[in-house]
Design an enzyme around this catalytic site. Structure first.
Site, PDB file in Angstrom:
ATOM      1  CE  LYS A  43      -5.372 -14.530   0.328  1.00 16.38           C
ATOM      2  NZ  LYS A  43      -4.142 -14.766   1.138  1.00 16.38           N
ATOM      3  N   GLY A  44     -10.790 -10.488   1.844  1.00 15.38           N
ATOM      4  CA  GLY A  44     -11.340  -9.834   3.033  1.00 15.38           C
ATOM      5  C   GLY A  44     -12.801 -10.106   3.324  1.00 15.38           C
ATOM      6  CG  ASP A 100     -12.898  -6.150   2.894  1.00 16.33           C
ATOM      7  OD1 ASP A 100     -13.089  -5.455   1.876  1.00 16.33           O
ATOM      8  OD2 ASP A 100     -11.752  -6.525   3.231  1.00 16.33           O
ATOM      9  CG  ASP A 103     -10.365   3.306   2.073  1.00 17.28           C
ATOM     10  OD1 ASP A 103     -10.730   4.168   2.870  1.00 17.28           O
ATOM     11  OD2 ASP A 103      -9.163   3.115   1.802  1.00 17.28           O
ATOM     12  CE  LYS A 131     -11.231   2.287   6.646  1.00 16.39           C
ATOM     13  NZ  LYS A 131      -9.782   2.168   6.377  1.00 16.39           N
ATOM     14  CG  PHE A 152      -5.357  -0.325   8.572  1.00 22.62           C
ATOM     15  CD1 PHE A 152      -5.384  -0.118   7.210  1.00 22.62           C
ATOM     16  CD2 PHE A 152      -5.079  -1.588   9.058  1.00 22.62           C
ATOM     17  CE1 PHE A 152      -5.134  -1.162   6.330  1.00 22.62           C
ATOM     18  CE2 PHE A 152      -4.829  -2.640   8.180  1.00 22.62           C
ATOM     19  CZ  PHE A 152      -4.857  -2.419   6.811  1.00 22.62           C
ATOM     20  CB  VAL A 153     -10.902  -1.879  10.454  1.00 24.71           C
ATOM     21  CG1 VAL A 153     -11.407  -0.521  10.855  1.00 24.71           C
ATOM     22  CG2 VAL A 153     -11.309  -2.207   9.037  1.00 24.71           C
ATOM     23  CG  ASP A 159      -5.054  -8.722   5.198  1.00 24.26           C
ATOM     24  OD1 ASP A 159      -5.908  -8.009   4.627  1.00 24.26           O
ATOM     25  OD2 ASP A 159      -3.891  -8.846   4.782  1.00 24.26           O
TER      26      ASP A 159
HETATM   27  P1  5GP Z   1     -10.599   1.370  -2.063  1.00 21.33           P
HETATM   28  O1  5GP Z   1     -10.290   0.889  -3.432  1.00 21.33           O
HETATM   29  O2  5GP Z   1     -12.070   1.627  -1.817  1.00 21.33           O
HETATM   30  O3  5GP Z   1      -9.748   2.542  -1.652  1.00 21.33           O
HETATM   31  O4  5GP Z   1     -10.112   0.234  -1.065  1.00 21.33           O
HETATM   32  C1  5GP Z   1     -10.920  -0.831  -0.832  1.00 21.33           C
HETATM   33  C2  5GP Z   1     -10.142  -2.022  -0.325  1.00 21.33           C
HETATM   34  O5  5GP Z   1      -8.990  -1.635   0.424  1.00 21.33           O
HETATM   35  C3  5GP Z   1     -11.008  -2.785   0.630  1.00 21.33           C
HETATM   36  O6  5GP Z   1     -11.761  -3.734  -0.019  1.00 21.33           O
HETATM   37  C4  5GP Z   1     -10.001  -3.394   1.546  1.00 21.33           C
HETATM   38  O7  5GP Z   1      -9.581  -4.616   1.006  1.00 21.33           O
HETATM   39  C5  5GP Z   1      -8.864  -2.414   1.556  1.00 21.33           C
HETATM   40  N1  5GP Z   1      -8.982  -1.563   2.748  1.00 21.33           N
HETATM   41  C6  5GP Z   1      -9.511  -0.332   2.863  1.00 21.33           C
HETATM   42  N2  5GP Z   1      -9.468   0.105   4.131  1.00 21.33           N
HETATM   43  C7  5GP Z   1      -8.905  -0.909   4.834  1.00 21.33           C
HETATM   44  C8  5GP Z   1      -8.640  -1.103   6.228  1.00 21.33           C
HETATM   45  O8  5GP Z   1      -8.902  -0.271   7.102  1.00 21.33           O
HETATM   46  N3  5GP Z   1      -8.087  -2.307   6.570  1.00 21.33           N
HETATM   47  C9  5GP Z   1      -7.792  -3.272   5.655  1.00 21.33           C
HETATM   48  N4  5GP Z   1      -7.239  -4.386   6.090  1.00 21.33           N
HETATM   49  N5  5GP Z   1      -8.039  -3.127   4.348  1.00 21.33           N
HETATM   50  C10 5GP Z   1      -8.598  -1.965   3.955  1.00 21.33           C
HETATM   51 MG    MG Z   2     -11.165  -5.836  -0.136  1.00 23.19          MG
END
Ligand code: 5GP
Ligand code: MG
Length: 180
Positions: A43-44, A100, A103, A131, A152-153, A159
């Site tokens: 949803k982000g 969004d 990470d 990030k 953590f944003v 959310d």
């Molecule tokens: P990854 O698979 O790259 O580790 O994580 C990506 C997903 O994790 C992002 O699309 C997001 O939905 C969630 N995520 C990563 N960092 C944050 C954060 O700081 N806050 C929130 N709410 N979600 C995050």
């Molecule tokens: Mg996401």
């Protein structure tokens, strides 16, 4: 603010709006003469996508995918699967994934791999927040709103346990550890 969680402002709505307009301009120039299929990751990314789409000067269609990876906590689950898929064919289309946060890169590496297999004419990635220091899977986004540290944003569609999406600005969230 909920309970004793603390929010620290990272990007104001004015700063976000300016950057989103810049991204829209850049994307419009890059895709001039082409039609784009925006693929938003729910949803982000829904707030970002809605704003970004309205700054584009090229024809854009929109679809959404839903991926499960994070659950309701603040650390990645390590397992990713599509819980809502795309409608229709992507063959020969110019696909721009809109997400969004990039990470570790796990979520997007799985998604991009799946989308590449559907033979789009091109496949690019636009993320609002990058990030970089958290990267574990090699992914280089084509368009980035802002680089962010390892906070953590929340806010602007993003959310924590389904809260804070409505905030117009982007914040770092800190939840103090319970006292023992
Ligand atoms: P990854 O698979 O790259 O580790 O994580 C990506 C997903 O994790 C992002 O699309 C997001 O939905 C969630 N995520 C990563 N960092 C944050 C954060 O700081 N806050 C929130 N709410 N979600 C995050
Ligand atoms: Mg996401």
């Amino acid at each position: 603010m909920r309970g004793n969680a603390r929010l620290t402002l990272l990007f104001s709505q004015e700063t976000i709006a300016t950057r989103v307009r810049e991204l829209g301009g850049q994307i419009s120039r890059d895709y001039m003469g082409h039609e784009i299929l925006l693929v938003g990751v729910l949803k982000g990314a829904f707030v970002f996508l809605a704003d970004l789409m309205r700054t584009l000067q090229v024809t854009a269609q929109v679809q959404f995918v839903r991926l499960a990876s994070y659950g309701t906590g603040t650390t990645s689950g390590g397992h990713v699967h599509l819980t809502q898929d795309l409608e229709g064919s992507m063959v020969g289309r110019h696909v721009l994934v809109v997400e969004d946060i990039l990470d570790s890169g796990l979520t997007l590496s799985v998604l991009l791999q799946q989308l590449r297999a559907r033979e789009p004419a091109s496949l690019k990635l636009c993320v609002l927040l990058n990030k970089r220091i958290r990267r574990r899977y090699e992914i280089t986004p084509d368009y980035v709103g802002f680089d962010v540290p390892d906070d953590f944003v929340v806010g602007y569609g993003i959310d924590y346990a389904e809260c804070y999406r409505q905030l117009p600005d982007i914040y770092a969230l800190t939840i103090p550890a319970p006292r023992s």
